[in-house]
Design a protein around this motif. Structure first.
Motif, PDB file in Angstrom:
ATOM      1  N   ILE A  15       0.852  -1.187   0.000  1.00  0.00           N
ATOM      2  CA  ILE A  15       0.000   0.000   0.000  1.00  0.00           C
ATOM      3  C   ILE A  15       0.882   1.229   0.000  1.00  0.00           C
ATOM      4  O   ILE A  15       2.083   1.162   0.247  1.00  0.00           O
ATOM      5  CB  ILE A  15      -0.936   0.024   1.225  1.00  0.00           C
ATOM      6  N   GLU A  16       0.332   2.354  -0.280  1.00  0.00           N
ATOM      7  CA  GLU A  16       1.064   3.597  -0.277  1.00  0.00           C
ATOM      8  C   GLU A  16       1.169   4.089   1.167  1.00  0.00           C
ATOM      9  O   GLU A  16       0.209   4.644   1.716  1.00  0.00           O
ATOM     10  CB  GLU A  16       0.358   4.635  -1.156  1.00  0.00           C
ATOM     11  N   ALA A  17       2.306   3.834   1.784  1.00  0.00           N
ATOM     12  CA  ALA A  17       2.493   4.274   3.161  1.00  0.00           C
ATOM     13  C   ALA A  17       2.887   5.743   3.172  1.00  0.00           C
ATOM     14  O   ALA A  17       3.788   6.166   2.448  1.00  0.00           O
ATOM     15  CB  ALA A  17       3.579   3.431   3.813  1.00  0.00           C
ATOM     16  N   THR A  18       2.218   6.505   3.979  1.00  0.00           N
ATOM     17  CA  THR A  18       2.448   7.943   3.980  1.00  0.00           C
ATOM     18  C   THR A  18       3.276   8.412   5.161  1.00  0.00           C
ATOM     19  O   THR A  18       3.957   9.426   5.080  1.00  0.00           O
ATOM     20  CB  THR A  18       1.102   8.691   3.979  1.00  0.00           C
ATOM     21  N   SER A  19       3.267   7.699   6.261  1.00  0.00           N
ATOM     22  CA  SER A  19       3.990   8.154   7.438  1.00  0.00           C
ATOM     23  C   SER A  19       5.144   7.215   7.742  1.00  0.00           C
ATOM     24  O   SER A  19       5.163   6.054   7.307  1.00  0.00           O
ATOM     25  CB  SER A  19       3.051   8.215   8.641  1.00  0.00           C
ATOM     26  N   LEU A  24       7.430   1.782   8.885  1.00  0.00           N
ATOM     27  CA  LEU A  24       8.083   0.904   9.851  1.00  0.00           C
ATOM     28  C   LEU A  24       7.233  -0.331  10.150  1.00  0.00           C
ATOM     29  O   LEU A  24       7.740  -1.455  10.217  1.00  0.00           O
ATOM     30  CB  LEU A  24       8.358   1.664  11.145  1.00  0.00           C
ATOM     31  N   ASP A  25       5.934  -0.110  10.325  1.00  0.00           N
ATOM     32  CA  ASP A  25       5.038  -1.227  10.607  1.00  0.00           C
ATOM     33  C   ASP A  25       4.986  -2.203   9.445  1.00  0.00           C
ATOM     34  O   ASP A  25       4.996  -3.429   9.636  1.00  0.00           O
ATOM     35  CB  ASP A  25       3.636  -0.713  10.927  1.00  0.00           C
ATOM     36  N   ALA A  45      13.267   3.933   2.562  1.00  0.00           N
ATOM     37  CA  ALA A  45      12.505   5.182   2.525  1.00  0.00           C
ATOM     38  C   ALA A  45      12.524   5.880   3.883  1.00  0.00           C
ATOM     39  O   ALA A  45      12.676   7.101   3.971  1.00  0.00           O
ATOM     40  CB  ALA A  45      11.068   4.909   2.090  1.00  0.00           C
ATOM     41  N   VAL A  46      12.389   5.111   4.942  1.00  0.00           N
ATOM     42  CA  VAL A  46      12.409   5.684   6.296  1.00  0.00           C
ATOM     43  C   VAL A  46      13.762   6.307   6.595  1.00  0.00           C
ATOM     44  O   VAL A  46      13.855   7.459   7.069  1.00  0.00           O
ATOM     45  CB  VAL A  46      12.078   4.601   7.344  1.00  0.00           C
ATOM     46  N   LEU A  47      14.850   5.585   6.304  1.00  0.00           N
ATOM     47  CA  LEU A  47      16.180   6.068   6.644  1.00  0.00           C
ATOM     48  C   LEU A  47      16.619   7.228   5.753  1.00  0.00           C
ATOM     49  O   LEU A  47      17.423   8.060   6.176  1.00  0.00           O
ATOM     50  CB  LEU A  47      17.181   4.922   6.566  1.00  0.00           C
ATOM     51  N   ALA A  48      16.106   7.266   4.528  1.00  0.00           N
ATOM     52  CA  ALA A  48      16.408   8.406   3.665  1.00  0.00           C
ATOM     53  C   ALA A  48      15.789   9.682   4.227  1.00  0.00           C
ATOM     54  O   ALA A  48      16.377  10.764   4.143  1.00  0.00           O
ATOM     55  CB  ALA A  48      15.882   8.145   2.254  1.00  0.00           C
ATOM     56  N   GLU A  49      14.624   9.554   4.836  1.00  0.00           N
ATOM     57  CA  GLU A  49      13.927  10.710   5.403  1.00  0.00           C
ATOM     58  C   GLU A  49      14.446  11.063   6.786  1.00  0.00           C
ATOM     59  O   GLU A  49      14.575  12.243   7.131  1.00  0.00           O
ATOM     60  CB  GLU A  49      12.426  10.412   5.469  1.00  0.00           C
ATOM     61  N   LYS A  50      14.783   9.999   7.588  1.00  0.00           N
ATOM     62  CA  LYS A  50      15.212  10.233   8.960  1.00  0.00           C
ATOM     63  C   LYS A  50      16.255   9.176   9.345  1.00  0.00           C
ATOM     64  O   LYS A  50      15.922   8.130   9.898  1.00  0.00           O
ATOM     65  CB  LYS A  50      14.016  10.179   9.904  1.00  0.00           C
ATOM     66  N   PRO A  51      17.551   9.459   9.070  1.00  0.00           N
ATOM     67  CA  PRO A  51      18.597   8.452   9.253  1.00  0.00           C
ATOM     68  C   PRO A  51      18.779   7.977  10.692  1.00  0.00           C
ATOM     69  O   PRO A  51      19.375   6.920  10.908  1.00  0.00           O
ATOM     70  CB  PRO A  51      19.861   9.185   8.765  1.00  0.00           C
ATOM     71  N   ASP A  52      18.321   8.739  11.673  1.00  0.00           N
ATOM     72  CA  ASP A  52      18.552   8.353  13.056  1.00  0.00           C
ATOM     73  C   ASP A  52      17.389   7.558  13.653  1.00  0.00           C
ATOM     74  O   ASP A  52      17.269   7.440  14.876  1.00  0.00           O
ATOM     75  CB  ASP A  52      18.831   9.587  13.922  1.00  0.00           C
ATOM     76  N   THR A  53      16.532   6.993  12.790  1.00  0.00           N
ATOM     77  CA  THR A  53      15.393   6.209  13.290  1.00  0.00           C
ATOM     78  C   THR A  53      15.895   4.884  13.856  1.00  0.00           C
ATOM     79  O   THR A  53      16.301   3.975  13.116  1.00  0.00           O
ATOM     80  CB  THR A  53      14.374   5.960  12.166  1.00  0.00           C
ATOM     81  N   HIS A  54      15.874   4.775  15.161  1.00  0.00           N
ATOM     82  CA  HIS A  54      16.443   3.613  15.859  1.00  0.00           C
ATOM     83  C   HIS A  54      15.783   2.311  15.418  1.00  0.00           C
ATOM     84  O   HIS A  54      16.470   1.345  15.054  1.00  0.00           O
ATOM     85  CB  HIS A  54      16.251   3.821  17.371  1.00  0.00           C
ATOM     86  N   GLN A  55      14.457   2.268  15.415  1.00  0.00           N
ATOM     87  CA  GLN A  55      13.744   1.036  15.097  1.00  0.00           C
ATOM     88  C   GLN A  55      14.006   0.589  13.669  1.00  0.00           C
ATOM     89  O   GLN A  55      14.069  -0.611  13.381  1.00  0.00           O
ATOM     90  CB  GLN A  55      12.241   1.219  15.332  1.00  0.00           C
ATOM     91  N   ALA A  56      14.188   1.558  12.757  1.00  0.00           N
ATOM     92  CA  ALA A  56      14.451   1.202  11.360  1.00  0.00           C
ATOM     93  C   ALA A  56      15.766   0.451  11.232  1.00  0.00           C
ATOM     94  O   ALA A  56      15.883  -0.508  10.447  1.00  0.00           O
ATOM     95  CB  ALA A  56      14.468   2.454  10.496  1.00  0.00           C
TER      96      ALA A  56
END
Length: 545
Positions: A15-19, A24-25, A45-56
């Protein structure tokens, strides 16, 4: 019909994930569904937007581990550790992730650092104890969890882990007391129930284990580890259909390996006429020999068969099924997008033909086809055996290739076999693998016995030579291991001791896969002297009269 995991219990819907949270889910769901490539798409996509995302970073490590890219997984975990700084919870999660991807030493370093900063972090001590126990440092593991119990007398997880270490040391009564205490403190601690059930099975109390698993499933009905253990317990008691129907959970629980997802291509007992089916090895070498006994049925049914197996076994299988394509195993899979061009119509892990075609004892042939050993190697083995003289030749294998307290419950030492080895009516030939040289030298020196070794035969690497020797011996005796499994698949006669109520006995006390093997099931702490005496009498009866 039998359940078998393909790539997922439920497909991941694109699906088109927007957030970031959605991505992550979805990535976590994809990892659970054994679809690491889909997970990596979301995580990139998550790390490109926010590289410090621990869970990613943690989920990315899981995805990369599924692809056997451990080095890349560790790079993400090191970044997560640096960014976590003094956050003890995040550092704990990083250590847990290192352990899950196999980097136990790095996990140990982080756990010890956490313990220095905060000595009362029970979870760090408990997890470090598990690493130490896996490394064979059981006493150190026991000491750590005992410290936790001293600090926190109501810590159910500590009692549960202590129970596991004691069970692994074959201290069943003490282990059971710890598990019961854990479940009293925390009735919904499923891991304690699973481990208690496993301990009961190892102790030969399978019906009690089944009752425990069924109780646990009322709390968590889709727990793959419980369902897998239940499958083995049901098979052990002869409930073959229900056991096979749950056998697929072995992959989902992480016990049946390697996981090779082929979405949409798994064989589900469809007609194989004019189809090519690809069969691949799973679990250990002995399991491969056992499950290969059903390959004969598949070769008769299918248009063409491709078999992947241990490289040492390829010539043996190719000779047995000359019309099949037999090749060395890989871990490639279409679900990992690394298999390349699909050269088959359907595929199945090695146990799948048994799941579909051996659903009752009546389905096992009384005189099954056999593996075909090399004629030239058989001639050399026959010539060498003849050079020893006219006495009957008995092959012996006295232990498994893996040693731990539980395995050693069903292992022997050469000194246990002295009454047979001293019997001058027989010549004894070693079939033992896993570096038996020191044991043989010690037995010759201290026991004054003669055990022959075939010149030039590497019992670990030259499985073609071992197969030939097994076929030429008058009898084989010893432990249930890969060598005696091979003897059964070759149709060679053998006397074998094995754990009581094992799943592969299917409730019979024998091994229905191998009519040529006579099995003597043994309970823990069995009488080795009595069994060797029995084997000696049976050998004399068969070979001398």
């Amino acid at each position: 019909m039998a359940f078998e995991i393909e790539i997922a219990t439920d497909p991941v819907i694109s699906i088109e994930a927007t957030s970031l949270r959605q991505k992550l889910d979805l990535a976590a769901d994809a990892v659970k569904a054994c679809d690491p490539l889909k997970a990596i798409q979301y995580l990139d996509a998550v790390l490109a937007e926010k590289p410090d995302t621990h869970q990613a970073r943690l989920v990315m490590a899981q995805a990369l581990t599924l692809l056997d890219e451990t080095e890349e997984a560790c790079k993400h975990l090191e970044k997560a550790s640096r960014r976590a700084g003094q956050d003890l919870q995040k550092q704990f999660e990083v250590a847990l992730a290192f352990a899950e991807c196999g980097e136990k030493k790095r996990a140990e370093e982080i756990y010890r650092k956490l313990m220095r900063k905060e000595p009362r972090i029970a979870s760090a001590r408990i997890n470090l104890a598990s690493i130490l126990d896996e490394r064979g440092e059981t006493q150190a593991a026991v000491d750590l969890v005992s410290e936790v119990i001293e600090m926190f007398p109501d810590n159910a997880e500590a009692y549960s882990n202590l129970g596991r270490y004691l069970a692994n040391a074959a201290m069943f009564d003490e282990s059971e007391a710890c598990y019961r205490r854990a479940l009293m403190l925390k009735p919904d601690l499923i891991q304690a129930a699973v481990n208690l059930g496993s301990m009961l099975q190892n102790a030969g109390r399978t019906q009690e284990a089944i009752q425990l698993y069924q109780q646990a499933l009322s709390v968590t009905p889709h727990n793959a580890k419980i369902l897998w253990n239940l499958a083995l317990a049901l098979l052990a008691t002869g409930d073959i259909e229900n056991g096979w129907d749950l056998y697929g959970y072995g992959f989902e629980s992480g016990t049946r390996t390697p996981l090779r997802p082929f979405p949409g291509l798994i064989w589900k007992d469809e007609d194989l006429a004019d189809k090519t089916i690809f069969l691949w090895r799973e679990q250990g070498l002995g399991d491969d020999f056992r499950f290969s006994t059903v390959y004969h049925d598949i070769v008769e049914r299918a248009g063409h068969v491709i078999i992947e197996t241990d490289p040492r076994v390829v010539p043996l299988y190719q000779r047995t099924w000359p019309g099949a394509t037999v090749r060395a195993e890989t871990r490639l899979a279409s679900g990992f997008e690394n298999y390349g061009d699909i050269d088959f119509d359907l595929t199945a892990p090695a146990a799948m033909p048994s799941i579909h075609l051996r659903r009752s004892l009546d389905a096992f042939p009384k005189n099954p086809p056999r593996l075909v050993a090399c004629p030239e190697k058989r001639a050399r083995a026959r010539e060498w055996l003849s050079s020893l003289g006219p006495r009957p030749k008995i092959g012996i294998t006295w232990r498994s290739g893996i040693s731990n307290a539980l395995r050693d419950l069903y292992a022997t030492q050469l000194s246990d076999w002295k009454p047979l080895l001293d019997d001058d009516r027989f010549d004894i030939v070693s079939l033992q693998y896993s570096k038996p040289e020191e044991e043989l030298a010690k037995a010759r020196q201290e026991l004054g016995i003669t055990i022959h070794e075939m010149p030039g035969l590497d019992t670990h690497d030259d499985l073609e030579g071992v197969a030939a020797l097994l076929c030429e011996l008058d009898l084989t005796v010893g432990s249930w291991n890969a060598a005696t499994e091979m003897a059964g698949a070759l149709g060679a006669n053998a006397l074998v001791f094995a754990p009581i109520e094992n799943a592969n006995q299917l409730g019979t006390g024998s091994l229905p896969w191998y009519p040529s093997l006579t099995v003597y099931p043994q309970a823990p702490f069995w009488d080795r002297e009595a069994l060797v005496s029995l084997f000696r009498q049976e050998a004399a009866k068969r070979l001398i009269g």
